[in-house]
Scaffold this active site. Structure first.
Site, PDB file in Angstrom:
ATOM      1  N   ASP A 120      -6.429   8.845  -5.722  1.00  0.00           N
ATOM      2  CA  ASP A 120      -6.855   9.660  -4.575  1.00  0.00           C
ATOM      3  C   ASP A 120      -5.753  10.703  -4.348  1.00  0.00           C
ATOM      4  OD1 ASP A 120      -7.006  10.616  -1.920  1.00  0.00           O
ATOM      5  OD2 ASP A 120      -7.713   8.721  -1.096  1.00  0.00           O
TER       6      ASP A 120
ATOM      7  N   ARG B 172      -3.124   1.326  -4.033  1.00  0.00           N
ATOM      8  CA  ARG B 172      -2.837  -0.110  -4.185  1.00  0.00           C
ATOM      9  C   ARG B 172      -3.460  -0.612  -5.478  1.00  0.00           C
ATOM     10  NH1 ARG B 172      -6.899  -2.841   0.250  1.00  0.00           N
ATOM     11  NH2 ARG B 172      -8.018  -0.940   0.791  1.00  0.00           N
TER      12      ARG B 172
ATOM     13  N   LYS C  96      -7.231  -0.243  -7.198  1.00  0.00           N
ATOM     14  CA  LYS C  96      -8.062   0.693  -6.437  1.00  0.00           C
ATOM     15  C   LYS C  96      -8.039   2.051  -7.162  1.00  0.00           C
ATOM     16  CE  LYS C  96     -10.013  -0.011  -3.203  1.00  0.00           C
ATOM     17  NZ  LYS C  96     -10.071  -0.038  -1.734  1.00  0.00           N
TER      18      LYS C  96
ATOM     19  N   ASP D 220     -11.095  18.037   3.162  1.00  0.00           N
ATOM     20  CA  ASP D 220     -10.860  17.788   4.591  1.00  0.00           C
ATOM     21  C   ASP D 220      -9.411  18.128   4.907  1.00  0.00           C
ATOM     22  OD1 ASP D 220      -9.151  15.238   4.516  1.00  0.00           O
ATOM     23  OD2 ASP D 220     -10.867  14.658   3.294  1.00  0.00           O
TER      24      ASP D 220
ATOM     25  N   ASP E 197      -9.821  14.103  -1.848  1.00  0.00           N
ATOM     26  CA  ASP E 197      -9.484  12.830  -2.489  1.00  0.00           C
ATOM     27  C   ASP E 197      -9.743  12.953  -3.998  1.00  0.00           C
ATOM     28  OD1 ASP E 197     -10.103  10.333  -3.632  1.00  0.00           O
ATOM     29  OD2 ASP E 197     -11.074   9.515  -1.860  1.00  0.00           O
TER      30      ASP E 197
ATOM     31  N   HIS F 101      -6.638  15.585   3.477  1.00  0.00           N
ATOM     32  CA  HIS F 101      -6.370  15.671   2.041  1.00  0.00           C
ATOM     33  C   HIS F 101      -5.819  17.031   1.646  1.00  0.00           C
ATOM     34  CE1 HIS F 101      -8.775  11.941   1.922  1.00  0.00           C
ATOM     35  NE2 HIS F 101      -7.948  11.662   0.932  1.00  0.00           N
TER      36      HIS F 101
ATOM     37  N   CYS G  48      -4.467  12.129  -1.842  1.00  0.00           N
ATOM     38  CA  CYS G  48      -3.470  12.012  -0.767  1.00  0.00           C
ATOM     39  C   CYS G  48      -2.262  11.191  -1.199  1.00  0.00           C
ATOM     40  CB  CYS G  48      -4.080  11.452   0.518  1.00  0.00           C
ATOM     41  SG  CYS G  48      -4.666   9.760   0.426  1.00  0.00           S
ATOM     42  N   TYR G  49      -2.449  10.302  -2.190  1.00  0.00           N
ATOM     43  CA  TYR G  49      -1.311   9.498  -2.670  1.00  0.00           C
ATOM     44  C   TYR G  49      -0.335  10.325  -3.501  1.00  0.00           C
ATOM     45  CZ  TYR G  49      -4.249   5.794  -0.877  1.00  0.00           C
ATOM     46  OH  TYR G  49      -5.031   5.024  -0.056  1.00  0.00           O
TER      47      TYR G  49
ATOM     48  N   HIS H  15       0.844  -1.197   0.000  1.00  0.00           N
ATOM     49  CA  HIS H  15       0.000   0.000   0.000  1.00  0.00           C
ATOM     50  C   HIS H  15       0.885   1.255   0.000  1.00  0.00           C
ATOM     51  CE1 HIS H  15      -2.956   2.981   1.161  1.00  0.00           C
ATOM     52  NE2 HIS H  15      -3.885   2.105   0.813  1.00  0.00           N
TER      53      HIS H  15
HETATM   54  C1  FPP Z   1      -6.576   2.032   2.947  1.00  0.00           C
HETATM   55  O1  FPP Z   1      -7.659   2.809   2.966  1.00  0.00           O
HETATM   56  C2  FPP Z   1      -5.542   2.682   3.800  1.00  0.00           C
HETATM   57  C3  FPP Z   1      -4.600   2.014   4.442  1.00  0.00           C
HETATM   58  C4  FPP Z   1      -4.535   0.557   4.370  1.00  0.00           C
HETATM   59  C5  FPP Z   1      -3.549   2.725   5.266  1.00  0.00           C
HETATM   60  C6  FPP Z   1      -2.971   3.908   4.591  1.00  0.00           C
HETATM   61  C7  FPP Z   1      -1.772   4.392   5.265  1.00  0.00           C
HETATM   62  C8  FPP Z   1      -1.371   5.652   5.130  1.00  0.00           C
HETATM   63  C9  FPP Z   1      -2.125   6.632   4.291  1.00  0.00           C
HETATM   64  C10 FPP Z   1      -0.109   6.095   5.778  1.00  0.00           C
HETATM   65  C11 FPP Z   1      -0.350   6.880   7.010  1.00  0.00           C
HETATM   66  C12 FPP Z   1       0.938   7.362   7.509  1.00  0.00           C
HETATM   67  C13 FPP Z   1       1.149   7.873   8.709  1.00  0.00           C
HETATM   68  C14 FPP Z   1       2.488   8.412   9.053  1.00  0.00           C
HETATM   69  C15 FPP Z   1       0.097   7.932   9.735  1.00  0.00           C
HETATM   70  P1  FPP Z   1      -8.779   2.689   1.838  1.00  0.00           P
HETATM   71  O2  FPP Z   1      -9.112   1.254   1.585  1.00  0.00           O
HETATM   72  O3  FPP Z   1      -9.891   3.587   2.251  1.00  0.00           O
HETATM   73  O4  FPP Z   1      -8.069   3.361   0.606  1.00  0.00           O
HETATM   74  P2  FPP Z   1      -7.556   2.750  -0.796  1.00  0.00           P
HETATM   75  O5  FPP Z   1      -8.735   2.237  -1.511  1.00  0.00           O
HETATM   76  O6  FPP Z   1      -6.978   3.960  -1.474  1.00  0.00           O
HETATM   77  O7  FPP Z   1      -6.516   1.725  -0.481  1.00  0.00           O
HETATM   78 ZN    ZN Z   2      -6.988   9.834   0.475  1.00  0.00          ZN
END
Ligand code: FPP
Ligand code: ZN
Length: 502
Positions: free
Chosen positions: A308, A302, A305, A401, A394, A404, A310-311, A249
């Site tokens: 977004d 990942r 998916k 928010d 996002d 983001h 934030c990535y 991830h």
């Molecule tokens: C999946 O969310 C999200 C995670 C499995 C964890 C993500 C980790 C971070 C963003 C790092 C955080 C770092 C610190 C230092 C606290 P989702 O299933 O809603 O999102 P997705 O579909 O984009 O994977």
């Molecule tokens: Zn995000």
């Protein structure tokens, strides 16, 4: 200006699923926001960063308090503070002394009497809350008086860190809690900023990080749990690596890679820690996280998916960390379609990669000499990431928010500015070294190396790329800490007792 590459939608195998339908719907929404070759003239709005709308969004939360929908984030008060303060910093906004003091006093209410910081007053100490609190203090605080830096109980914090340490080199995120690489990243940043890293603290941590890299190339949250029946030690981890827990991830990958970068001084000086990460498969995975079609430019977190905003930081920011490990973009950007023109060096990436795809190279050579499409990422943030009434998000039609807003802005910053470790900067800092220049003990050398590695980042200004013109320029941010270079230098030089030349 909109990019002009032809549309290449995500491949579809003609067996629609909930996932493929959502992907197609998302692509349609995004293509509606992001001008492409296929867009009509009227939709080609200029790419403008609405700085004042974002500042108003942040100031509303900071001055009037967060709206009721943030109630569920009661245990994330340090994060709300850090996201807000760091967003201001990236937007080049400083706080007035009254608001700084208000922030410092609030942050200090989260410090736990037994060390570390909790998510709010009276809450249990947690590594994530500790990172966010110390970073927020790096921005708002300072030395002396009630500046907050001298009120951090470093001794107790170190004891708190050691109390979370596991035999395999990992750390619980809090007492009676889980292990994951986010906590390790948070601990290492805090310990680096506050001069708390010791060989004892980080023994085995690099091996643990390496064990979290999955077959995909990215990193997962952890590896086989520490409570396994086999007594793990750094040595046993090296001789029989344990399987990573879960899928790769972007969030965990950033944390693992940034931790790996922070651990380099220790690895270089400690031959016992011989673990490796596979930089080649990591680079390939990071590249594959670019959204499709290529025009929409954002990153997903990942496989399979959605993109977004934030990535933009968690994945986009990881490329710079890889470069810091000696993996260089020798030819040009790597297409998510597979063709690549890239040389990797260092770690298991040694030997280079010559699998060039002539068509892709031709198609993408209008971008720049980078591992990913920095232009398209900025367009994603500017066209899709900005909420019309301020704050970032996002993706449309979601609301903005605090989280983001900061990670989109930090991602924008890392796409605009090309930060690299610089030997020249390193030498400047070394030349200004104040005390114990020849402390030859292992911990003396490591401590010096940590400070030099932390602060030797500089911007390659010739490689800056600001989509939409100079009015969109934001501050550069430290590729590991996600603090501005000014804030990073101030706090690191204070706690290491060193003069850092301007
Ligand atoms: C999946 O969310 C999200 C995670 C499995 C964890 C993500 C980790 C971070 C963003 C790092 C955080 C770092 C610190 C230092 C606290 P989702 O299933 O809603 O999102 P997705 O579909 O984009 O994977
Ligand atoms: Zn995000």
């Amino acid at each position: 200006m909109a990019n002009s590459r032809p549309l290449r939608p995500a491949p579809d195998d003609a067996f629609p699923t909930a996932t493929s339908r959502l992907q197609a719907e998302t692509e349609a929404v995004l293509l509606d926001h992001i001008p492409t070759q296929a867009s009509s003239e009227t939709t080609q709005a200029p790419a403008k960063l609405h700085k004042s709308a974002h500042i108003q969004f942040l100031a509303r939360n900071f001055i009037q308090g967060f709206p009721a929908k943030y109630t569920s984030q009661d245990a994330s008060q340090p994060w709300l503070m850090f996201w807000t303060l760091q967003s201001f910093s990236v937007l080049q906004v400083g706080l007035d002394p009254g608001n700084k003091q208000r922030a410092i006093d609030t942050i200090l209410t989260w410090q736990h009497p037994d060390g570390g910081f909790g998510g709010g007053p009276g809450q249990a100490a947690h590594l994530l809350a500790t990172y966010a609190s110390v970073c927020a203090l790096s921005i708002a605080g300072g030395p002396g008086g009630k500046g907050g830096w001298d009120q951090i109980d470093r001794k107790k914090m170190y004891q708190f860190f050691m109390s979370l340490k596991q035999p395999d080199g990992s750390f619980l995120v809090a007492h009676h809690a889980e292990v994951d690489v986010r906590g390790i990243y948070c601990l290492l940043v805090t310990a680096t900023l506050l001069d708390l890293i010791t060989p004892e603290l980080v023994e085995g941590t690099a091996s643990f990080i390496a064990s979290c890299q999955t077959y995909e190339g990215g990193f997962s949250s952890a590896s086989q749990p520490y409570y396994s029946s086999v007594p793990y030690t750094p040595e046993s981890l090296l001789s029989s690596p344990r399987p990573p827990l879960g899928e790769a991830h972007g969030g965990y990958t950033f944390c693992a890679l940034a931790s790996w970068v922070m651990l380099q001084p220790f690895l270089d000086l400690s031959p016992r820690e011989r673990s490796q990460i596979n930089t080649k498969s990591l680079l390939r995975w990071l590249v594959q996280m670019q959204g499709s079609p290529a025009e929409i430019g954002g990153f997903r977190g990942r496989a399979n998916k959605l993109v977004d905003g934030c990535y933009s930081w968690w994945v986009g920011g990881a490329f710079g960390l890889l470069e810091a490990l000696g993996v260089s973009a020798a030819v040009g950007p790597v297409s998510p379609g597979g063709g690549e023109g890239v040389k990797t060096s260092g770690g298991e990436g040694e030997g280079g990669e010559d699998g060039k795809d002539g068509e892709d190279e031709h198609e993408w050579d209008d971008v720049d000499d980078s591992f990913f499409n920095r232009e398209a990422l900025q367009e994603y943030i500017l066209y899709a990431g900005q909420h019309p009434t301020g704050g970032l998000r996002d993706k449309p039609p979601k609301n903005a928010d605090a989280y983001h807003t900061m990670y989109c802005l930090s991602g924008l910053s890392s796409a605009q500015h090309h930060m690299l470790p610089s030997d020249e900067r390193r030498q400047q800092i070394q030349d200004a070294w104040k005390t114990s220049p020849d402390d030859d003990t292992v911990s003396g050398k490591i401590r010096k190396e940590i400070l030099l590695t932390s602060l030797s980042w500089t911007e390659d200004e010739s490689a800056a790329k600001i989509i939409g013109g100079d009015a969109n320029r934001v501050n550069a941010t430290h590729p590991v800490f996600n603090l501005t270079m000014t804030h990073s230098e101030a706090i690191v030089s204070y706690f290491y007792g060193q003069i850092v030349p301007p």
